[in-house]
Design a protein around this motif. Sequence first.
Motif, PDB file in Angstrom:
ATOM      1  N   MET A  76       0.803  -1.221   0.000  1.00 48.89           N
ATOM      2  CA  MET A  76       0.000   0.000   0.000  1.00 48.89           C
ATOM      3  C   MET A  76       0.838   1.274   0.000  1.00 48.89           C
ATOM      4  O   MET A  76       0.454   2.290  -0.593  1.00 48.89           O
ATOM      5  N   GLU A  77       1.989   1.241   0.635  1.00 43.93           N
ATOM      6  CA  GLU A  77       2.811   2.447   0.734  1.00 43.93           C
ATOM      7  C   GLU A  77       3.503   2.799  -0.586  1.00 43.93           C
ATOM      8  O   GLU A  77       4.024   3.906  -0.739  1.00 43.93           O
ATOM      9  N   LYS A  78       3.511   1.873  -1.517  1.00 44.84           N
ATOM     10  CA  LYS A  78       4.141   2.145  -2.805  1.00 44.84           C
ATOM     11  C   LYS A  78       3.188   2.972  -3.671  1.00 44.84           C
ATOM     12  O   LYS A  78       1.975   2.716  -3.689  1.00 44.84           O
ATOM     13  N   PRO A  79       3.699   3.937  -4.424  1.00 46.35           N
ATOM     14  CA  PRO A  79       2.808   4.756  -5.261  1.00 46.35           C
ATOM     15  C   PRO A  79       2.189   3.964  -6.411  1.00 46.35           C
ATOM     16  O   PRO A  79       1.079   4.273  -6.852  1.00 46.35           O
ATOM     17  N   PHE A  80       2.913   2.944  -6.886  1.00 39.58           N
ATOM     18  CA  PHE A  80       2.404   2.146  -8.004  1.00 39.58           C
ATOM     19  C   PHE A  80       2.562   0.650  -7.694  1.00 39.58           C
ATOM     20  O   PHE A  80       3.589   0.227  -7.165  1.00 39.58           O
ATOM     21  N   ILE A  81       1.519  -0.103  -8.017  1.00 35.75           N
ATOM     22  CA  ILE A  81       1.547  -1.562  -7.852  1.00 35.75           C
ATOM     23  C   ILE A  81       1.049  -2.184  -9.148  1.00 35.75           C
ATOM     24  O   ILE A  81       0.058  -1.721  -9.731  1.00 35.75           O
ATOM     25  N   ASN A  82       1.717  -3.243  -9.587  1.00 32.61           N
ATOM     26  CA  ASN A  82       1.236  -4.011 -10.733  1.00 32.61           C
ATOM     27  C   ASN A  82       1.656  -5.468 -10.528  1.00 32.61           C
ATOM     28  O   ASN A  82       2.752  -5.877 -10.890  1.00 32.61           O
ATOM     29  N   ILE A  83       0.779  -6.229  -9.890  1.00 37.82           N
ATOM     30  CA  ILE A  83       1.066  -7.625  -9.551  1.00 37.82           C
ATOM     31  C   ILE A  83       0.054  -8.514 -10.255  1.00 37.82           C
ATOM     32  O   ILE A  83      -1.155  -8.263 -10.203  1.00 37.82           O
ATOM     33  N   SER A  84       0.541  -9.550 -10.912  1.00 41.29           N
ATOM     34  CA  SER A  84      -0.336 -10.538 -11.544  1.00 41.29           C
ATOM     35  C   SER A  84       0.074 -11.931 -11.092  1.00 41.29           C
ATOM     36  O   SER A  84       1.268 -12.245 -11.039  1.00 41.29           O
ATOM     37  N   GLU A  85      -0.905 -12.759 -10.768  1.00 40.40           N
ATOM     38  CA  GLU A  85      -0.657 -14.140 -10.352  1.00 40.40           C
ATOM     39  C   GLU A  85      -1.743 -15.038 -10.926  1.00 40.40           C
ATOM     40  O   GLU A  85      -2.832 -14.575 -11.275  1.00 40.40           O
ATOM     41  N   GLU A  86      -1.430 -16.316 -10.982  1.00 45.38           N
ATOM     42  CA  GLU A  86      -2.436 -17.291 -11.399  1.00 45.38           C
ATOM     43  C   GLU A  86      -2.160 -18.614 -10.710  1.00 45.38           C
ATOM     44  O   GLU A  86      -1.031 -19.107 -10.713  1.00 45.38           O
ATOM     45  N   SER A  87      -3.178 -19.176 -10.098  1.00 45.00           N
ATOM     46  CA  SER A  87      -3.064 -20.488  -9.471  1.00 45.00           C
ATOM     47  C   SER A  87      -3.847 -21.506 -10.289  1.00 45.00           C
ATOM     48  O   SER A  87      -4.989 -21.258 -10.669  1.00 45.00           O
ATOM     49  N   LYS A  88      -3.229 -22.646 -10.536  1.00 50.74           N
ATOM     50  CA  LYS A  88      -3.900 -23.725 -11.258  1.00 50.74           C
ATOM     51  C   LYS A  88      -4.474 -24.770 -10.305  1.00 50.74           C
ATOM     52  O   LYS A  88      -4.925 -25.827 -10.732  1.00 50.74           O
ATOM     53  N   VAL A 356      11.548 -29.491  -1.554  1.00 51.43           N
ATOM     54  CA  VAL A 356      12.029 -30.546  -2.456  1.00 51.43           C
ATOM     55  C   VAL A 356      10.862 -31.155  -3.223  1.00 51.43           C
ATOM     56  O   VAL A 356      10.914 -31.331  -4.450  1.00 51.43           O
ATOM     57  N   ILE A 357       9.780 -31.463  -2.511  1.00 47.29           N
ATOM     58  CA  ILE A 357       8.662 -32.162  -3.156  1.00 47.29           C
ATOM     59  C   ILE A 357       7.837 -31.209  -4.013  1.00 47.29           C
ATOM     60  O   ILE A 357       7.373 -31.583  -5.104  1.00 47.29           O
ATOM     61  N   LEU A 358       7.658 -29.973  -3.565  1.00 47.28           N
ATOM     62  CA  LEU A 358       6.925 -29.003  -4.382  1.00 47.28           C
ATOM     63  C   LEU A 358       7.614 -28.789  -5.727  1.00 47.28           C
ATOM     64  O   LEU A 358       6.953 -28.658  -6.767  1.00 47.28           O
ATOM     65  N   ASP A 359       8.930 -28.758  -5.712  1.00 47.05           N
ATOM     66  CA  ASP A 359       9.678 -28.590  -6.961  1.00 47.05           C
ATOM     67  C   ASP A 359       9.364 -29.718  -7.934  1.00 47.05           C
ATOM     68  O   ASP A 359       9.144 -29.488  -9.132  1.00 47.05           O
ATOM     69  N   GLN A 360       9.319 -30.939  -7.428  1.00 50.61           N
ATOM     70  CA  GLN A 360       9.016 -32.080  -8.292  1.00 50.61           C
ATOM     71  C   GLN A 360       7.555 -32.067  -8.745  1.00 50.61           C
ATOM     72  O   GLN A 360       7.244 -32.402  -9.895  1.00 50.61           O
ATOM     73  N   CYS A 361       6.653 -31.675  -7.859  1.00 54.18           N
ATOM     74  CA  CYS A 361       5.237 -31.567  -8.242  1.00 54.18           C
ATOM     75  C   CYS A 361       5.058 -30.537  -9.355  1.00 54.18           C
ATOM     76  O   CYS A 361       4.307 -30.760 -10.316  1.00 54.18           O
ATOM     77  N   ASN A 362       5.756 -29.416  -9.230  1.00 53.29           N
ATOM     78  CA  ASN A 362       5.664 -28.377 -10.258  1.00 53.29           C
ATOM     79  C   ASN A 362       6.132 -28.903 -11.611  1.00 53.29           C
ATOM     80  O   ASN A 362       5.514 -28.644 -12.652  1.00 53.29           O
ATOM     81  N   LYS A 363       7.218 -29.652 -11.606  1.00 52.40           N
ATOM     82  CA  LYS A 363       7.771 -30.178 -12.853  1.00 52.40           C
ATOM     83  C   LYS A 363       6.849 -31.205 -13.499  1.00 52.40           C
ATOM     84  O   LYS A 363       6.825 -31.342 -14.721  1.00 52.40           O
ATOM     85  N   LYS A 364       6.077 -31.913 -12.680  1.00 55.65           N
ATOM     86  CA  LYS A 364       5.231 -32.992 -13.207  1.00 55.65           C
ATOM     87  C   LYS A 364       3.767 -32.581 -13.336  1.00 55.65           C
ATOM     88  O   LYS A 364       2.911 -33.416 -13.636  1.00 55.65           O
TER      89      LYS A 364
END
Length: 628
Positions: A76-88, A356-364
């Motif tokens: 909020m303290e920043k004058p400009f914000i531009n954030i984009s995200e997407e969850s699958k 460790v496991i999240l990395d492998q889940c992301n790859k697969k």
Amino acid sequence: MYKLCFTGTACSDELLKGIEQFTGYFDFTICKDGLLVELLHTDKELFVRKNENSAVIGFSRKIEFFRALGLLFQHMEKPFINISEESKSDLLGVMIDNSRNGVLNLKSIKKLLRYMALMGLNTLMLYTEDTYELENYPYFGYMRGRFTEEELKESEKYAEIFGIEIVPCIQTLAHLNAALRWNAFAEYRDVNDILIAGEEKTYELIDAMLKFMSKSLKSRKINIGMDEAEMIGLGRYLEKNGYHNRTDIMLNHLKRVTELCNKYGYEPMMWSDMFFKLATSGSYYGGESLPKEVTERIPKEITLIYWDYYNTDSKKVSNVLDQHLSSNNPVVFAGGAWRWKGFTPMIGFSLLNSRVILDQCNKKGINNMFITAWGDDGAECSVFTILPILQLFAENSYAKNISDSHLDERLKTCAGIALEDYLLLDLPNQVEGNEKPGGCGLNPSKYLLYQDILLGIFDKHVIEDVFSSQYSKFSKLLKEAAERNPRYKNLFMIQAHLCDILELKCDMGIKLKKAYDSKDHTVLKILANKMDELLGRVAVFYEDVRSMWMEENKSFGFEVLSLRFGGLKQRIIEAKRRVEDYLEGRIEKIEELEAERLFFDGRKDAGQNLHLDMNHWDKIVSPNNIIF
């Protein structure tokens, strides 16, 4: 204080009600002359944009709005914000154990839901073995703090404000020891904590379970359990039917349970370990493929849950994931937030294993996942020690960034605390030889708390004076953290006061044995006097734990911890009495101190690491039988 005015096509009274739940978290008010925040629906993207005059939040699901709200406050303290995200992730959440004596009260469930909302977690599973009401089964969950239909509905109503789904998580095969202890369930038992498969009574009971959950919660997802039933078919089933292949028994039972799930419109998921254990010589993480004749018989409606709280070898994890994916059933990953090894969490190791496991889940391409927060051996550790792991899973799904620095910034926003401070909660286990992040399951803080001073069965696993000095330093660090984090003061003081106990107690048995062997009556008298101070420290710690329990849980189950503390106090009193009797000549010897000390785990020498994974109170307090 921030002044905000929410508007836009996606703004609704329901969202405004949800926003109001965070007035105690962030310093803001909703008013017409505030910063204009426009709310928009998107197809799939979450975004937060802001300039000096206005802001825009875009979201496709309600839960994403509340994550975006947190991001807005974070920047909020920043004058400009531009954030984009997407969850699958269709399923991204946490499972809380309500079956190891601690059953969350409604206040804690709602508090947890608010944390989840800011993180963007969309699923809460309440793990209930027998801790819910079943009509016509009065002993099911009897005196265990079981959930009522009304409590679950109230929890769900609150969760819906944020777009969070509460998913029932039950057991339909094993882990039902609390119910099966009663004579009323004698005919339902195969062996140990396992239901007898193939009996109509069993399926009538399971039907009642599903019926209760179906009318209590709207979700059509359900976790039907079925893990760790290695002895299936080897008890009363064997006596009645003779020996049958256990994989066949398991698959036939699963078929019946799946049919019952279909009756209520459920999409079932289950822990996957039994398929591997029965088909591959008892190994879950060995990496052997399931035989085709097994995979072909797993109902296609079943989602397999790969649970892993231990492995840090990426190759092993990759192999096990491949074996799951080869089944052609949907796969969900369940990680662990270690709060089940005593009063002290293992946040550092949980982060290590999960990354460790999240990395492998992301790859697969495995996007659906949740964190388990078990409460083994009495639910001694607060459920709110797990927040960094929840944040990790959320950031992995949305931001694709799980670095410590990113996690720290997000945790400060969502939970109001720095990651570095949270990690201090691990300290009571991190004495020399088990430095951070700590080894898998190594929990000296538990067995050194409960071990008997006179028996000293863990004394060979302690470095005299070194551990006690470290516990003194740990206590100071934790008390300083408590002052920095008033919202979490009790979490830190529990660990600080545990360290205060261990500072005196961890090597008291060693000192007693040395003084006794050398007939140093002066030191024996000093140690006996110190036991009064130790009792005082135990009393302080007990009050901390009691306060935490009554704040978070229903009161049922706390009687077990009361009994443990009562035993701990009485054995300290007895130790002092025995030493004083010896010093004053009323007894000729202290038999326990005459005995040789051995390594608890049978090793011949100290080796590289003295520390143990020992979480069973009854095995810690005495080599003698507690239960007959």
